[in-house]
Design a protein around this motif. Structure first.
Motif, short mmCIF file in Angstrom:
data_model
loop_
_atom_site.label_atom_id
_atom_site.label_comp_id
_atom_site.label_asym_id
_atom_site.label_seq_id
_atom_site.Cartn_x
_atom_site.Cartn_y
_atom_site.Cartn_z
N ASP A 161 -104.85 53.98 27.11
CA ASP A 161 -105.01 52.75 27.88
C ASP A 161 -103.67 52.03 28.12
O ASP A 161 -103.65 50.90 28.58
CB ASP A 161 -105.99 51.80 27.20
CG ASP A 161 -105.46 51.24 25.88
OD1 ASP A 161 -104.46 51.75 25.34
OD2 ASP A 161 -106.08 50.27 25.38
N SER A 162 -102.56 52.69 27.83
CA SER A 162 -101.25 52.07 28.04
C SER A 162 -100.98 51.75 29.50
O SER A 162 -100.40 50.73 29.83
CB SER A 162 -100.13 52.95 27.50
OG SER A 162 -100.19 53.05 26.09
N LYS A 173 -102.69 46.67 30.92
CA LYS A 173 -103.22 45.35 30.56
C LYS A 173 -103.11 44.35 31.70
O LYS A 173 -104.09 43.71 32.06
CB LYS A 173 -102.47 44.82 29.33
CG LYS A 173 -102.99 43.50 28.83
CD LYS A 173 -102.30 43.08 27.55
CE LYS A 173 -102.86 41.75 27.05
NZ LYS A 173 -102.15 41.31 25.84
N CYS A 174 -101.92 44.22 32.29
CA CYS A 174 -101.72 43.15 33.29
C CYS A 174 -101.54 43.65 34.72
O CYS A 174 -101.53 42.85 35.65
CB CYS A 174 -100.52 42.28 32.89
SG CYS A 174 -98.90 43.07 33.14
N GLY A 175 -101.37 44.96 34.90
CA GLY A 175 -101.22 45.50 36.25
C GLY A 175 -99.80 45.48 36.80
O GLY A 175 -99.59 45.81 37.97
N ASN A 176 -98.82 45.11 35.99
CA ASN A 176 -97.43 45.11 36.41
C ASN A 176 -97.02 46.51 36.88
O ASN A 176 -97.31 47.50 36.22
CB ASN A 176 -96.54 44.66 35.24
CG ASN A 176 -95.09 44.49 35.60
OD1 ASN A 176 -94.75 44.11 36.72
ND2 ASN A 176 -94.21 44.76 34.65
N GLY A 177 -96.35 46.62 38.01
CA GLY A 177 -95.92 47.90 38.54
C GLY A 177 -94.86 48.56 37.67
O GLY A 177 -93.86 47.93 37.33
N LEU A 178 -95.08 49.82 37.32
CA LEU A 178 -94.16 50.54 36.44
C LEU A 178 -93.50 51.73 37.12
O LEU A 178 -92.62 52.36 36.55
CB LEU A 178 -94.90 51.03 35.19
CG LEU A 178 -95.55 49.96 34.34
CD1 LEU A 178 -96.37 50.60 33.23
CD2 LEU A 178 -94.51 49.01 33.78
#
Length: 92
Positions: free
Chosen positions: A53-54, A71-76
Motif C-alpha cells: 500500500d506504499s 496515502k495522499c496521492g502526491n505524484g511520485l
C-alpha cells in the motif's frame, strides 16, 4: 528521507545510506534503501515499494504506470515495467 521533492533538484539520486524514503508531502513510507540501485536517470531508482500500500498505480501507457503516494496521492513519477536491474524487475 523525503522522496519526490523536486524543488532545487533531486538530492537523493546518489544517496545510498540505509533508511526509508517517505513521501515529501505526508511522510508515508514508500521505499527502502535496500531496493535502491544506481541508474542513469536523474532520479533515484528502486526495484520495489516498501509495502503493497506504499503507492497507488494506474496505467499511463504500455510499459509505464503512473505512481502516486498510497496515502495522499502526491505524484511520485512512474513504474517502468521490465526496466529494473534484473530481468523481469520494474524500475520506480
Amino acid at each position: 528521507m523525503s522522496f519526490c521533492s523536486f524543488v532545487g533538484g533531486e538530492v537523493f539520486k546518489d544517496h545510498f545510506q540505509p533508511g526509508i524514503y517517505v513521501c515529501a508531502k505526508c511522510g508515508h513510507e514508500l521505499f527502502s534503501s535496500r531496493a535502491k540501485y544506481e541508474h542513469s536517470s536523474p532520479w533515484p531508482a528502486f526495484t520495489e515499494t516498501l509495502r503493497g500500500d506504499s503507492v497507488a498505480k494506474r496505467q499511463e501507457r504500455p510499459g509505464a504506470l503512473k505512481v502516486t503516494c498510497g496515502k495522499c496521492g502526491n505524484g511520485l513519477g512512474h513504474e517502468f515495467l521490465n526496466d529494473g536491474p534484473k530481468r523481469g524487475q520494474s524500475r520506480f
